[in-house]
Design a protein around this motif. Structure first.
Motif, PDB file in Angstrom:
ATOM      1  N   ALA A   1       0.817  -1.218   0.000  1.00 50.91           N
ATOM      2  CA  ALA A   1       0.000   0.000   0.000  1.00 50.91           C
ATOM      3  C   ALA A   1       0.850   1.266   0.000  1.00 50.91           C
ATOM      4  O   ALA A   1       0.453   2.283  -0.587  1.00 50.91           O
ATOM      5  N   ASP A   2       1.988   1.244   0.677  1.00 55.35           N
ATOM      6  CA  ASP A   2       2.836   2.428   0.814  1.00 55.35           C
ATOM      7  C   ASP A   2       4.274   2.005   0.540  1.00 55.35           C
ATOM      8  O   ASP A   2       4.984   1.563   1.436  1.00 55.35           O
ATOM      9  N   VAL A   3       4.699   2.166  -0.711  1.00 54.97           N
ATOM     10  CA  VAL A   3       6.014   1.673  -1.121  1.00 54.97           C
ATOM     11  C   VAL A   3       7.161   2.351  -0.378  1.00 54.97           C
ATOM     12  O   VAL A   3       8.045   1.671   0.159  1.00 54.97           O
ATOM     13  N   PRO A   4       7.219   3.693  -0.306  1.00 61.19           N
ATOM     14  CA  PRO A   4       8.345   4.321   0.408  1.00 61.19           C
ATOM     15  C   PRO A   4       8.445   3.886   1.866  1.00 61.19           C
ATOM     16  O   PRO A   4       9.540   3.588   2.358  1.00 61.19           O
ATOM     17  N   ALA A   5       7.304   3.829   2.557  1.00 60.55           N
ATOM     18  CA  ALA A   5       7.315   3.420   3.968  1.00 60.55           C
ATOM     19  C   ALA A   5       7.764   1.970   4.103  1.00 60.55           C
ATOM     20  O   ALA A   5       8.546   1.635   5.007  1.00 60.55           O
ATOM     21  N   PHE A   6       7.289   1.112   3.209  1.00 59.58           N
ATOM     22  CA  PHE A   6       7.667  -0.306   3.250  1.00 59.58           C
ATOM     23  C   PHE A   6       9.169  -0.479   3.032  1.00 59.58           C
ATOM     24  O   PHE A   6       9.837  -1.244   3.744  1.00 59.58           O
ATOM     25  N   LEU A   7       9.712   0.241   2.057  1.00 59.30           N
ATOM     26  CA  LEU A   7      11.138   0.113   1.769  1.00 59.30           C
ATOM     27  C   LEU A   7      11.991   0.688   2.898  1.00 59.30           C
ATOM     28  O   LEU A   7      13.050   0.145   3.232  1.00 59.30           O
ATOM     29  N   ARG A   8      11.551   1.785   3.498  1.00 60.53           N
ATOM     30  CA  ARG A   8      12.294   2.341   4.629  1.00 60.53           C
ATOM     31  C   ARG A   8      12.306   1.361   5.802  1.00 60.53           C
ATOM     32  O   ARG A   8      13.335   1.147   6.449  1.00 60.53           O
ATOM     33  N   THR A   9      11.152   0.758   6.063  1.00 59.90           N
ATOM     34  CA  THR A   9      11.078  -0.230   7.143  1.00 59.90           C
ATOM     35  C   THR A   9      11.987  -1.415   6.846  1.00 59.90           C
ATOM     36  O   THR A   9      12.724  -1.890   7.716  1.00 59.90           O
ATOM     37  N   SER A  10      11.953  -1.891   5.611  1.00 57.24           N
ATOM     38  CA  SER A  10      12.790  -3.029   5.227  1.00 57.24           C
ATOM     39  C   SER A  10      14.270  -2.688   5.345  1.00 57.24           C
ATOM     40  O   SER A  10      15.078  -3.530   5.750  1.00 57.24           O
ATOM     41  N   ALA A  11      14.627  -1.452   5.000  1.00 58.77           N
ATOM     42  CA  ALA A  11      16.024  -1.030   5.090  1.00 58.77           C
ATOM     43  C   ALA A  11      16.516  -1.080   6.532  1.00 58.77           C
ATOM     44  O   ALA A  11      17.687  -1.395   6.789  1.00 58.77           O
ATOM     45  N   ASN A  12      15.624  -0.791   7.464  1.00 57.94           N
ATOM     46  CA  ASN A  12      16.003  -0.833   8.878  1.00 57.94           C
ATOM     47  C   ASN A  12      16.257  -2.247   9.376  1.00 57.94           C
ATOM     48  O   ASN A  12      16.836  -2.437  10.446  1.00 57.94           O
ATOM     49  N   LEU A  13      15.806  -3.240   8.604  1.00 58.07           N
ATOM     50  CA  LEU A  13      16.036  -4.636   8.968  1.00 58.07           C
ATOM     51  C   LEU A  13      17.405  -5.137   8.536  1.00 58.07           C
ATOM     52  O   LEU A  13      17.819  -6.228   8.931  1.00 58.07           O
ATOM     53  N   VAL A  14      18.110  -4.356   7.719  1.00 56.32           N
ATOM     54  CA  VAL A  14      19.419  -4.769   7.216  1.00 56.32           C
ATOM     55  C   VAL A  14      20.485  -4.468   8.270  1.00 56.32           C
ATOM     56  O   VAL A  14      20.621  -3.328   8.720  1.00 56.32           O
ATOM     57  N   ALA A  15      21.229  -5.472   8.649  1.00 56.18           N
ATOM     58  CA  ALA A  15      22.297  -5.301   9.632  1.00 56.18           C
ATOM     59  C   ALA A  15      23.467  -4.545   8.996  1.00 56.18           C
ATOM     60  O   ALA A  15      23.649  -4.576   7.774  1.00 56.18           O
ATOM     61  N   PRO A  16      24.277  -3.857   9.807  1.00 61.68           N
ATOM     62  CA  PRO A  16      25.481  -3.213   9.263  1.00 61.68           C
ATOM     63  C   PRO A  16      26.337  -4.228   8.507  1.00 61.68           C
ATOM     64  O   PRO A  16      26.572  -5.341   8.982  1.00 61.68           O
ATOM     65  N   GLY A  17      26.760  -3.833   7.309  1.00 61.56           N
ATOM     66  CA  GLY A  17      27.520  -4.746   6.462  1.00 61.56           C
ATOM     67  C   GLY A  17      26.654  -5.671   5.642  1.00 61.56           C
ATOM     68  O   GLY A  17      27.162  -6.475   4.852  1.00 61.56           O
ATOM     69  N   GLY A  18      25.334  -5.557   5.809  1.00 60.48           N
ATOM     70  CA  GLY A  18      24.396  -6.417   5.099  1.00 60.48           C
ATOM     71  C   GLY A  18      23.871  -5.796   3.816  1.00 60.48           C
ATOM     72  O   GLY A  18      24.335  -4.746   3.366  1.00 60.48           O
ATOM     73  N   MET A  19      22.880  -6.454   3.236  1.00 59.83           N
ATOM     74  CA  MET A  19      22.382  -6.030   1.928  1.00 59.83           C
ATOM     75  C   MET A  19      20.902  -6.335   1.765  1.00 59.83           C
ATOM     76  O   MET A  19      20.345  -7.188   2.462  1.00 59.83           O
ATOM     77  N   MET A  20      20.275  -5.608   0.843  1.00 58.75           N
ATOM     78  CA  MET A  20      18.893  -5.879   0.449  1.00 58.75           C
ATOM     79  C   MET A  20      18.843  -6.045  -1.067  1.00 58.75           C
ATOM     80  O   MET A  20      19.602  -5.397  -1.798  1.00 58.75           O
ATOM     81  N   VAL A  21      17.962  -6.914  -1.526  1.00 58.65           N
ATOM     82  CA  VAL A  21      17.717  -7.056  -2.958  1.00 58.65           C
ATOM     83  C   VAL A  21      16.225  -6.847  -3.196  1.00 58.65           C
ATOM     84  O   VAL A  21      15.388  -7.463  -2.527  1.00 58.65           O
ATOM     85  N   VAL A  22      15.911  -5.963  -4.130  1.00 55.61           N
ATOM     86  CA  VAL A  22      14.527  -5.666  -4.510  1.00 55.61           C
ATOM     87  C   VAL A  22      14.332  -6.080  -5.963  1.00 55.61           C
ATOM     88  O   VAL A  22      15.163  -5.768  -6.820  1.00 55.61           O
ATOM     89  N   ALA A  23      13.247  -6.781  -6.247  1.00 49.73           N
ATOM     90  CA  ALA A  23      12.882  -7.113  -7.621  1.00 49.73           C
ATOM     91  C   ALA A  23      11.436  -6.695  -7.827  1.00 49.73           C
ATOM     92  O   ALA A  23      10.572  -6.981  -6.988  1.00 49.73           O
ATOM     93  N   THR A  24      11.168  -5.996  -8.922  1.00 53.94           N
ATOM     94  CA  THR A  24       9.803  -5.530  -9.149  1.00 53.94           C
ATOM     95  C   THR A  24       9.609  -5.175 -10.622  1.00 53.94           C
ATOM     96  O   THR A  24      10.455  -5.486 -11.467  1.00 53.94           O
ATOM     97  N   LEU A  25       8.507  -4.511 -10.918  1.00 61.29           N
ATOM     98  CA  LEU A  25       8.152  -4.120 -12.285  1.00 61.29           C
ATOM     99  C   LEU A  25       8.175  -2.604 -12.415  1.00 61.29           C
ATOM    100  O   LEU A  25       7.684  -1.881 -11.544  1.00 61.29           O
ATOM    101  N   ASN A  26       8.739  -2.136 -13.515  1.00 62.12           N
ATOM    102  CA  ASN A  26       8.823  -0.707 -13.777  1.00 62.12           C
ATOM    103  C   ASN A  26       7.462  -0.150 -14.220  1.00 62.12           C
ATOM    104  O   ASN A  26       6.685  -0.850 -14.892  1.00 62.12           O
ATOM    105  N   ARG A  27       7.188   1.079 -13.837  1.00 68.00           N
ATOM    106  CA  ARG A  27       5.920   1.707 -14.225  1.00 68.00           C
ATOM    107  C   ARG A  27       6.097   2.403 -15.579  1.00 68.00           C
ATOM    108  O   ARG A  27       6.297   3.598 -15.682  1.00 68.00           O
ATOM    109  N   THR A  28       6.023   1.581 -16.624  1.00 70.94           N
ATOM    110  CA  THR A  28       6.164   2.069 -17.989  1.00 70.94           C
ATOM    111  C   THR A  28       5.026   1.519 -18.837  1.00 70.94           C
ATOM    112  O   THR A  28       4.377   0.528 -18.472  1.00 70.94           O
TER     113      THR A  28
END
Length: 249
Positions: free
Chosen positions: A144-171
């Motif tokens: 429902a709220d992409v920026p909020a979801f991604l910010r929350t997910s980013a906070n789950l990444v430990a120092p030295g860690g990484m996130m991978v996002v896969a999605t569809l472009n709005r084109t």
């Protein structure tokens, strides 16, 4: 807990849609057939990127040994299980209780050590959980709220860690191929699986993750070759794409 976990980012309509198809997650010729075809290129990309980040041998049978991994919006576990088989300590979490039950049963049947949980990224953040790897694969276009979801997910990444996002472009091309083509012409997916208005531009993913303190790499395209019937990495991000972001140690 209700069958749909609640949070600011959860779209109950989207959760209900996938809950109704939960029993078909592991049927390679069922409603999730496109994800089964997509999985090999996703897995190879994840293996290579995670091994590069943590200096692991990608040719090892269990290169992710000792890494804590969260699969957000895990669905039926199509990524959670292979990540666990490569040695990761995997938590698969999904807002749909039906998805979690399907994933749990399949992991039990295959003897794969995955912990599944009905809940949201916000639940994990409130608990102060962090992970070496956070996966957001084909999920952000359903929240429902992409920026909020991604910010929350980013906070789950430990120092030295990484996130991978896969999605569809709005084109316009993504609408033509992923909605009109995949759902109405080829009938690879049930009609209504995607709402093109909820597709996410790479710049929007980048801005949200960079704003949360992650170092965001350029997007990598994933393209379908109809002659070979295969998905491959490409420089074309106009439809499907993946983004890697890292948190400094």
């Amino acid at each position: 807990m209700s069958e749909t976990a609640e949070s600011r980012s959860v779209d109950p309509t989207e959760v209900e849609k996938f809950s109704k198809m939960a029993a078909e997650w592991w049927d390679p010729s069922g409603k999730f057939a496109p994800l089964h075809k997509f999985n090999p290129v996703r897995l190879a990309f994840l293996r290579d990127e995670i091994c590069a980040q943590f200096h692991r041998d990608a040719k090892s049978s269990r290169p992710f040994e000792g890494l804590r991994l969260a699969d957000i919006g895990c669905g039926g576990g199509l990524l959670s299980e292979p990540m666990a088989r490569m040695g990761a300590d995997v938590l698969g979490i999904d807002a749909s209780d039906a998805n979690v039950k399907t994933a749990t049963v399949h992991a039990d049947e295959t003897g794969t050590a995955v912990t599944y949980r009905h809940g949201t990224a916000e639940d994990l953040a409130r608990e102060g959980r962090t992970f070496d790897v956070v996966l957001n694969m084909e999920v952000v276009e359903h929240v429902a709220d992409v920026p909020a979801f991604l910010r929350t997910s980013a906070n789950l990444v430990a120092p030295g860690g990484m996130m991978v996002v896969a999605t569809l472009n709005r084109t316009a091309r993504a609408f033509a191929l992923a909605v009109v083509g995949a759902e109405y012409v080829l009938r690879w997916l049930p009609r209504g699986t995607h709402d093109a208005r909820k597709f996410v531009k790479p710049s929007e993913v980048r801005d949200a993750l960079a704003g949360a303190g992650l170092d965001v790499r350029p997007p990598v395209g994933v393209s379908y070759n109809p002659l070979q019937g295969e998905w491959k990495l490409s420089g074309d991000t106009g439809v499907n794409y993946m983004i890697v972001a890292r948190k400094l140690a």
